[in-house]
Design a protein around this motif. Structure first.
Motif, PDB file in Angstrom:
ATOM      1  N   SER A 232       0.850  -1.195   0.000  1.00  0.00           N
ATOM      2  CA  SER A 232       0.000   0.000   0.000  1.00  0.00           C
ATOM      3  C   SER A 232       0.880   1.238   0.000  1.00  0.00           C
ATOM      4  O   SER A 232       1.716   1.434   0.889  1.00  0.00           O
ATOM      5  CB  SER A 232      -0.903   0.002   1.234  1.00  0.00           C
ATOM      6  OG  SER A 232      -1.831  -1.052   1.164  1.00  0.00           O
ATOM      7  N   GLN A 233       0.711   2.066  -1.041  1.00  0.00           N
ATOM      8  CA  GLN A 233       1.498   3.283  -1.197  1.00  0.00           C
ATOM      9  C   GLN A 233       0.645   4.309  -1.935  1.00  0.00           C
ATOM     10  O   GLN A 233      -0.340   3.959  -2.575  1.00  0.00           O
ATOM     11  CB  GLN A 233       2.769   3.006  -2.009  1.00  0.00           C
ATOM     12  CG  GLN A 233       3.633   1.887  -1.506  1.00  0.00           C
ATOM     13  CD  GLN A 233       4.412   2.216  -0.242  1.00  0.00           C
ATOM     14  OE1 GLN A 233       4.618   3.393   0.081  1.00  0.00           O
ATOM     15  NE2 GLN A 233       4.845   1.197   0.481  1.00  0.00           N
ATOM     16  N   HIS A 234       1.069   5.553  -1.859  1.00  0.00           N
ATOM     17  CA  HIS A 234       0.383   6.605  -2.601  1.00  0.00           C
ATOM     18  C   HIS A 234       1.331   7.236  -3.598  1.00  0.00           C
ATOM     19  O   HIS A 234       2.424   7.697  -3.237  1.00  0.00           O
ATOM     20  CB  HIS A 234      -0.151   7.692  -1.674  1.00  0.00           C
ATOM     21  CG  HIS A 234      -0.720   8.857  -2.426  1.00  0.00           C
ATOM     22  ND1 HIS A 234      -0.028  10.040  -2.613  1.00  0.00           N
ATOM     23  CD2 HIS A 234      -1.904   9.010  -3.083  1.00  0.00           C
ATOM     24  CE1 HIS A 234      -0.771  10.876  -3.325  1.00  0.00           C
ATOM     25  NE2 HIS A 234      -1.901  10.283  -3.622  1.00  0.00           N
ATOM     26  N   ILE A 235       0.929   7.255  -4.869  1.00  0.00           N
ATOM     27  CA  ILE A 235       1.649   7.991  -5.906  1.00  0.00           C
ATOM     28  C   ILE A 235       0.796   9.179  -6.313  1.00  0.00           C
ATOM     29  O   ILE A 235      -0.374   9.017  -6.674  1.00  0.00           O
ATOM     30  CB  ILE A 235       1.928   7.118  -7.142  1.00  0.00           C
ATOM     31  CG1 ILE A 235       2.906   5.985  -6.814  1.00  0.00           C
ATOM     32  CG2 ILE A 235       2.496   7.970  -8.282  1.00  0.00           C
ATOM     33  CD1 ILE A 235       3.154   5.039  -7.989  1.00  0.00           C
ATOM     34  N   LEU A 236       1.358  10.360  -6.229  1.00  0.00           N
ATOM     35  CA  LEU A 236       0.726  11.543  -6.802  1.00  0.00           C
ATOM     36  C   LEU A 236       1.374  11.754  -8.161  1.00  0.00           C
ATOM     37  O   LEU A 236       2.577  12.025  -8.241  1.00  0.00           O
ATOM     38  CB  LEU A 236       0.919  12.757  -5.899  1.00  0.00           C
ATOM     39  CG  LEU A 236       0.221  14.040  -6.335  1.00  0.00           C
ATOM     40  CD1 LEU A 236      -1.279  13.827  -6.506  1.00  0.00           C
ATOM     41  CD2 LEU A 236       0.480  15.173  -5.341  1.00  0.00           C
ATOM     42  N   ILE A 237       0.596  11.581  -9.211  1.00  0.00           N
ATOM     43  CA  ILE A 237       1.130  11.650 -10.567  1.00  0.00           C
ATOM     44  C   ILE A 237       0.487  12.817 -11.303  1.00  0.00           C
ATOM     45  O   ILE A 237      -0.687  13.146 -11.073  1.00  0.00           O
ATOM     46  CB  ILE A 237       0.889  10.324 -11.316  1.00  0.00           C
ATOM     47  CG1 ILE A 237       1.626  10.317 -12.669  1.00  0.00           C
ATOM     48  CG2 ILE A 237      -0.606  10.047 -11.501  1.00  0.00           C
ATOM     49  CD1 ILE A 237       1.682   8.954 -13.311  1.00  0.00           C
ATOM     50  N   ALA A 238       1.252  13.458 -12.165  1.00  0.00           N
ATOM     51  CA  ALA A 238       0.720  14.603 -12.914  1.00  0.00           C
ATOM     52  C   ALA A 238       1.418  14.717 -14.251  1.00  0.00           C
ATOM     53  O   ALA A 238       2.542  14.240 -14.434  1.00  0.00           O
ATOM     54  CB  ALA A 238       0.897  15.894 -12.121  1.00  0.00           C
ATOM     55  N   ASP A 239       0.726  15.339 -15.183  1.00  0.00           N
ATOM     56  CA  ASP A 239       1.327  15.829 -16.418  1.00  0.00           C
ATOM     57  C   ASP A 239       0.736  17.206 -16.686  1.00  0.00           C
ATOM     58  O   ASP A 239       0.076  17.777 -15.799  1.00  0.00           O
ATOM     59  CB  ASP A 239       1.145  14.848 -17.584  1.00  0.00           C
ATOM     60  CG  ASP A 239      -0.313  14.516 -17.875  1.00  0.00           C
ATOM     61  OD1 ASP A 239      -1.203  15.275 -17.433  1.00  0.00           O
ATOM     62  OD2 ASP A 239      -0.577  13.504 -18.544  1.00  0.00           O
TER      63      ASP A 239
END
Length: 376
Positions: free
Chosen positions: A222-229
């Motif tokens: 369990s992890q959190h990735i904040l991803i953006a473009d």
């Protein structure tokens, strides 16, 4: 601490093995130091002897070989590149699977945000930023790495030497941040989070990165990735039992710390009392900046930049030691000491090359480094 002005910047290219070999050679001293730190950490916090750690790494090795074989070859190159007979492939895999092997027993904390802001009537910019908080002893080993691969975007990231995927962005304006989550279960049949971060950074868009993560079955922990473009940010609350994705609010803002906001698929006992406080505080500080921009009658995107975020948000010490800018807890010394080791602010705009600013150490502390630019 004088390491903050001496962070190495290396450029890697070639085949997966060649990339790893150069990584291992250029950062051999730091990789060996990391292995000493993590051997001690596993023993102290998890009661795991290194032999047990390598046994679990071997299980992940089979998964990586099946789902991301190029990265297994890169890790093989890293091991060989160190030139040490005491470092084998499984040692490097253990570094890349450290979050999963620890079974959620480590207490690293970070604060991340994505913010889509108007720069004028016809354009917007996307900011992606975080403070990365971890063991003080790791700080002197950090490195800035650029990876150039045929047929893939160029990557720039801040990483722990020996780890193939971390926090950063690529030439297609895809960026990632990471927040640790303490929850069970952990599955060795799914990929570790640092491998997924690297695969995301090899993607041409955030949506393609999400599709890749889904096609591979999700995360082994369990992890959190904040991803953006340049089109926006998504909050990926990942777990072995499935992921939940969150978008930005009406102000274009998404903030995350070290607890799930919507994913209820895993067992997540409370573990960092400061996590919800940092979440609320970051939102509050961003709103104050937004109100100030409105009063100035300027587009928010012209007001908010890396300097403003470091000064107004990421240097905030309210709630210390578990503040947005984490300071060492005087009650915890040695290996248990945790603080903010770097701040990164990435900016993506249509028609412009992606850029980032990195400051090593605690922003606003007067002991942090000068600003490092990415790309370099």
């Amino acid at each position: 601490m004088d390491w903050q002005g001496k962070v190495p910047r290396i450029i890697l290219s070639g085949s997966p093995y060649e990339i790893g070999l150069a990584h291992g050679r250029l950062l051999a001293e730091q990789i060996l130091a990391q292995l000493v730190i993590y051997r001690a950490l596993f023993l102290e916090t998890c009661k795991f002897e290194w032999e047990h750690v390598l046994d679990v790494a071997a299980e992940f090795s089979a998964t990586i070989e099946q789902l991301a074989p190029d990265l297994l070859e890169e890790m093989r190159g890293i091991a060989d590149g160190t030139g040490s007979t005491d470092v084998g492939l499984l040692d490097i895999i253990a570094l890349n699977c450290r979050s999963e092997i620890a079974l959620g027993q480590w207490d690293d904390g970070c604060t991340a945000l994505g913010w889509r802001l108007p720069t004028d009537n016809n354009s917007q910019k996307q900011i992606l930023a975080q403070n990365w908080d971890w063991r003080t002893t790791v700080g002197p080993n950090l490195a800035m790495v650029s990876i150039r691969q045929q047929g893939k975007p160029t990557i720039w990231m801040v990483t722990e030497p020996g780890i193939v995927g971390k926090i950063g962005f690529n030439s297609s304006s895809v960026g990632v941040c990471l927040n640790a989550i303490r929850a069970r279960p952990t599955l060795t049949t799914l990929l570790p989070i640092h491998i997924l971060l690297r695969l995301a950074l090899e993607s041409p868009s955030a949506s393609d990165a999400i599709s890749t993560i889904e096609a591979l079955g999700g995360a082994g922990s369990s992890q959190h990735i904040l991803i953006a473009d340049s089109a926006g940010a998504r909050s990926l609350e990942l777990s072995p039992r499935g992921g939940v994705y969150l978008g930005a609010d009406a102000d274009g803002l998404v903030v995350h710390t070290n607890h799930f906001l919507a994913n209820r698929l895993v067992d997540e006992p409370p573990w960092l009392a400061g996590s919800p406080l940092r979440l609320a505080r970051a939102r509050e500080l961003c709103q104050e900046i937004l109100v100030g921009a409105q009063r100035s009658e300027l587009p928010a995107g012209q007001v908010v930049d890396a300097t403003v975020l470091r000064r107004r948000v990421f240097s905030d010490a309210e709630g210390a030691p578990q503040a947005i800018c984490c300071v060492p807890d005087v009650a915890r010394g040695g290996l248990a000491s945790i603080e903010t080791l770097f701040n990164i602010v990435m900016t993506f705009e249509d028609g412009k090359s992606p850029v980032a600013e990195v400051v090593f150490g605690r922003p606003g502390s007067a002991t942090e480094s000068s600003v490092y630019k990415m790309p370099w």
